[in-house]
Design an enzyme around this catalytic site. Sequence first.
Site: not given
Lengths: 387, 137
Positions: A283, A331
């Site tokens: 993350y 992304y």
Amino acid sequence: MDERQLRGHTAIVGVAESDLGEVGPGVTALDLAEQAAGRALDDAGLSIADVDGLFTHSAFFPMPSVVLGERLGVRPRHSDSTATGGSSFLAHVRHAAAAIETGMCEVALIVYGSNQRSASGGLVSSGQNAIPSYEVPFGPRLPVSAYALAAARHMHEFGTSREQLAEVAVAARRWAQLNPVAFEQGDLTIDDVLGARTVSSPLTVRDCCLVTDGGGAVVITTSERARDLPRPPVFYLGGAEAHSHMSISQMPDLTRTAAAESGARAFDLAGLSPADVDVVQLYDAFTINVLLFLEDLGFCAKGEGGDFVSNGGIAPGGHLPVNTNGGGLSYCHPGMYGIFTLIEATRQIRGQAGDRQVPDSHVALAHGNGGMLSSQVTVLLGDASVL
Amino acid sequence: MTRDLPGVAHDAPAHVSGPHEAYLALLAEGVLGFQACGSCACVVFPPRGRCSGCGADALMWRASAGRGAVYSTTALSPRDKPPYAIVLIDLDEGYRMMSRIEGVDAEATRIDDRVSVRFTPAGEDVLPLFVPDRGDR
Ligand SMILES: [Zn+2]
């Protein structure tokens, strides 16, 4: 009972994203969650009637698993709205593995949706405080200032450089250029990152995750049932959760996260070590996250994260493929990114990652972060060769 | 044991209910309050009801000397006001808090700088901001 018995007993059988990026004003967070759930069930070759366990968290609507149950038409035997920020969905995987093992449900659907970009244009975080804050009155810009404080401390203690932090953003962009649905596709250099507007020193806007819309979903069932479904099963090998604080001022050591605990426990449960991992999904809310998690999860020694990522170390062609979808930095980042680490890990193990496919991906690590480096959840997944 | 606790013993402010209200009331008196445990000697901040070190119902208010060292720092440059530094400060009594540095350029604050509290009115409350100790790095 021993948690080790969960190893290989359940598998991810379906994954999907909703529409990503900027979906426009007419689409709600719940719409995106519904879309991702439907697509993940299609991917699994299952239908909504098969789902008896529902897992979700939302910054947009309260009682999220109940709201989602109504929308999807699921009346679950097992319902879980565990809320540990962006790490929630990895915690849901562990909870689902345990629930399936004990017969509390058989088909678990883990879902997330957010339209934060279209709705507000800013990061929407869950649980806005109704309790006093010992930080907000001083004017930090949260969450970025919390991560900036960690970055500054890491640079002070270990000599980590601004350029090394920038390497993380550049690597993410190079992976994103191999992912057709990644939000940012343009070229990015270390100088671009350093020269970008400083948000909270030492971090510039290019050290910070995107603000996008998006949803994702993951379907998990017994390994037995998984073998009869269309996709190759991606087995749950082990997972662990840890949290050390909520507010950054209460984090005991800004250079050591609770990922050291979640990672060590997850590896122990899976009977694996970092050397066994073929592809890593972390993350990356901010560039510093990746250095901290590479160190705390044991891919390099404490303080050596900067060297580890230097010279394209985690970019395509580097020594460890990290965030192969382009990550939250390039992304997609709808606010709670954790579910996308699971989706990409699954695709890599299935060999479905297209131009960004890492050859011979048998074991993947997915790691979620929540709050201000607060909650850390690690999940190890693998194909049938590692059972 | 109480004598060995860091900081100076301070009576809990009268006529307040919760620990946060007590903290604000002490700030209004010009006292930077924290708590210490009479059972395990833990130093506790932010304020709470029971010791988070041992669970005992034995927390006592103490007054900090308001001096400490910068543990980490970040500078913010908002469009509508001058740049400022947000810091984490390790107080000499053994606890950490967030604050803001006044009286010096935002980018000039460094980790390990020694700092002292300056009570600053902020609306109805008083904020414990900090200033650098000159020549005392
Ligand atoms: Zn105690």
